[in-house]
Design an enzyme around this catalytic site. Structure first.
Site, mmCIF file in Angstrom:
data_model
loop_
_atom_site.group_PDB
_atom_site.id
_atom_site.type_symbol
_atom_site.label_atom_id
_atom_site.label_comp_id
_atom_site.label_asym_id
_atom_site.label_seq_id
_atom_site.Cartn_x
_atom_site.Cartn_y
_atom_site.Cartn_z
ATOM 1 N N ARG A 120 0.839 -1.197 0.000
ATOM 2 C CA ARG A 120 0.000 0.000 0.000
ATOM 3 C C ARG A 120 0.876 1.251 0.000
ATOM 4 O O ARG A 120 2.087 1.168 0.104
ATOM 5 C CB ARG A 120 -0.987 -0.018 1.174
ATOM 6 C CG ARG A 120 -0.306 -0.460 2.438
ATOM 7 C CD ARG A 120 -0.466 0.334 3.672
ATOM 8 N NE ARG A 120 -0.486 1.737 3.529
ATOM 9 C CZ ARG A 120 0.581 2.521 3.665
ATOM 10 N NH1 ARG A 120 1.788 2.025 3.888
ATOM 11 N NH2 ARG A 120 0.466 3.818 3.559
ATOM 12 N N ARG A 156 -7.051 -0.722 -7.328
ATOM 13 C CA ARG A 156 -7.499 0.399 -6.479
ATOM 14 C C ARG A 156 -7.700 1.623 -7.380
ATOM 15 O O ARG A 156 -6.918 1.827 -8.306
ATOM 16 C CB ARG A 156 -6.476 0.718 -5.372
ATOM 17 C CG ARG A 156 -6.394 -0.373 -4.312
ATOM 18 C CD ARG A 156 -5.548 0.051 -3.125
ATOM 19 N NE ARG A 156 -6.282 0.901 -2.203
ATOM 20 C CZ ARG A 156 -5.723 1.504 -1.150
ATOM 21 N NH1 ARG A 156 -4.431 1.351 -0.905
ATOM 22 N NH2 ARG A 156 -6.436 2.261 -0.341
ATOM 23 N N LYS A 160 -5.519 10.104 2.538
ATOM 24 C CA LYS A 160 -6.215 9.221 3.488
ATOM 25 C C LYS A 160 -7.316 9.948 4.244
ATOM 26 O O LYS A 160 -7.113 11.070 4.725
ATOM 27 C CB LYS A 160 -5.185 8.652 4.466
ATOM 28 C CG LYS A 160 -5.707 7.742 5.546
ATOM 29 C CD LYS A 160 -6.503 6.575 5.032
ATOM 30 C CE LYS A 160 -5.736 5.689 4.091
ATOM 31 N NZ LYS A 160 -6.596 4.737 3.344
ATOM 32 N N ALA A 211 0.641 5.188 -2.099
ATOM 33 C CA ALA A 211 0.517 5.478 -3.528
ATOM 34 C C ALA A 211 1.749 5.083 -4.369
ATOM 35 O O ALA A 211 1.622 4.321 -5.336
ATOM 36 C CB ALA A 211 0.156 6.947 -3.713
ATOM 37 N N ASP A 225 -2.506 10.990 -2.395
ATOM 38 C CA ASP A 225 -2.763 9.880 -3.330
ATOM 39 C C ASP A 225 -2.998 10.389 -4.732
ATOM 40 O O ASP A 225 -2.703 9.694 -5.719
ATOM 41 C CB ASP A 225 -3.950 9.041 -2.849
ATOM 42 C CG ASP A 225 -3.494 8.170 -1.697
ATOM 43 O OD1 ASP A 225 -3.475 8.669 -0.560
ATOM 44 O OD2 ASP A 225 -3.097 7.017 -1.949
HETATM 45 O O1 MRU Z 1 -4.864 3.189 1.837
HETATM 46 P P1 MRU Z 1 -3.386 3.467 1.847
HETATM 47 O O2 MRU Z 1 -2.708 2.957 3.059
HETATM 48 O O3 MRU Z 1 -2.732 3.019 0.560
HETATM 49 O O4 MRU Z 1 -3.308 5.056 1.876
HETATM 50 C C1 MRU Z 1 -2.065 5.681 1.849
HETATM 51 C C2 MRU Z 1 -2.143 7.160 1.958
HETATM 52 O O5 MRU Z 1 -3.193 7.748 2.025
HETATM 53 C C3 MRU Z 1 -0.846 7.899 1.906
HETATM 54 O O6 MRU Z 1 -0.941 9.100 2.612
HETATM 55 C C4 MRU Z 1 -0.502 8.237 0.441
HETATM 56 O O7 MRU Z 1 -0.619 7.098 -0.363
HETATM 57 C C5 MRU Z 1 0.849 8.808 0.285
HETATM 58 S S1 MRU Z 1 2.136 7.613 0.572
HETATM 59 C C6 MRU Z 1 3.605 8.399 0.249
#
Ligand code: MRU
Length: 360
Positions: free
Chosen positions: A46, A89, A248, A48, A237
């Protein structure tokens, strides 16, 4: 550095299962692109940038493990693989950024021998990985300029080594500032419902020797009121060209609270998170996830299945609530106009690539 993902010369992907951290550090191994799509969907992989990297290797595996002499079938199979990974996703731009790059390499080399195409795809996946590590470093250097000698930073979700090809984005800034000798204390939002903060960010901060407290998401406003937070730094993201940020779920609430308490709210992300085709965040699809993420903890039911649940994984932070956006290029201040910077971001990646090829 945490070993989160590795593509081996046996054409298999080994990855750290992030759903089990921090209590178990278990590596999973697969040769199947369908498993990679499932690992992304289930959050075993997980963040981005990291899902983009994993998907790129998923494409290489999908091509390698398919045997045919027929070019048409080879092509049909390629698009089936990328489509499966695309559907894993919907929100993070980096997933589509990486798959678009893989598709471009495929289409530009479609006349070549299959093994040559496969080699080029592997090179591209490695490039996506290596470049992201470099972009993280640069984000770290740019963003650390915003941090004073002694600061408390509130962060949300996990944006560090586990989420990227390198040291991370928001967390990368904190690591860089610490390496520069700054004294940084972190409040890590637990990040309901999947607890990326209390499980993953806490794990990383501990491993990196950064002092922190885990807090519940709903405590943030109170800490701001009590002047315990100097700034908020989150990841992203997907970013629209007007600077709207989707990140998030809970990020919006932090931004509103930060604005009310006159605390800077920063978002940090590489250019691969910017969607140059959309002008506002309203166009960004927000993933709705399984209600069981809310009604169960570690598989144990904590409320009745009869009750309705809403479970959006992300929310939109409007640009007017964002003090600055930190990318590998620079610190961007409002009014944001990423549309005009598209070519600059592209040439930045090209320069990086040339530099990396020169050192090979
Ligand atoms: O659902 P996730 O855990 O993939 O969500 C991740 C986030 O929201 C992070 O803040 C985002 O991907 C940036 S990671 C550098």
């Amino acid at each position: 550095m945490i070993d989160k993902l590795e593509y081996t010369n046996k054409h298999e992907l080994i990855y750290l299962d992030q759903t089990l951290l921090p209590l178990k550090q278990k590596y999973q191994k697969t040769k199947s692109y369908k498993d990679v799509a499932e690992a992304i969907q289930k959050l075993r992989i997980r963040g981005a940038p990291l899902i983009g990297i994993a998907a790129a290797y998923g494409v290489v595996m999908g091509v390698h493990h398919y045997k045919t002499e027929n070019r048409k079938n080879f092509e049909i199979h390629f698009y089936k693989v990328t489509e499966t990974l695309r559907n894993s996703r919907p929100t993070a731009k980096n997933l589509f950024y990486a798959l678009d790059r893989m598709t471009k390499v495929f289409e530009e080399n479609i006349e070549k021998e299959f093994y040559e195409i496969e080699d080029l795809l592997l090179r591209e996946a490695d490039a996506v990985f290596d470049e992201d590590a470099e972009l993280c470093k640069r984000i770290g250097v740019n963003g650390s300029e915003l941090l004073g000698e002694k600061m408390t930073v509130l962060t949300h979700c996990n944006t560090g080594e586990l989420a990227t090809g390198g040291i991370g984005t928001a967390l990368g800034i904190i690591y860089t500032a610490k390496n520069q000798g700054k004294e940084i204390f972190v409040y890590a939002d637990e990040t309901r419902p999947m607890l990326q903060g209390s499980r993953l960010t806490a794990f990383e901060l501990y491993e990196n020797g950064i002092e922190f407290d885990i807090i519940t998401d709903s405590m943030a406003a109170m800490l701001m009121k009590e002047k315990l937070i100097d700034c908020v730094i989150v990841g992203a993201d997907r970013i629209a060209t007007n600077g709207d940020v989707v990140n998030k779920v809970g990020s919006y609430s932090l931004a509103v609270n930060a604005s009310f308490h006159k605390i800077p709210f920063y978002a940090a992300a590489p250019g691969s998170t910017i969607d140059f085709d959309i002008s506002t965040g309203e166009e960004i699809p927000i993933e709705e996830r399984d209600p069981e993420e809310i009604t169960r903890v570690n598989g144990e039911k904590i409320t009745s299945d009869k009750y309705n649940v809403m479970n959006p994984a992300f929310d939109l932070v409007p640009n007017e609530l964002i003090t600055a956006i930190i990318t590998e290029y620079k610190i961007h201040y409002p009014p944001y106009n990423f549309g005009s910077l598209k070519h600059m971001f592209q040439s930045y990646i090209q320069t990086l690539r040339n530099e990396q090829e020169d050192t090979e």
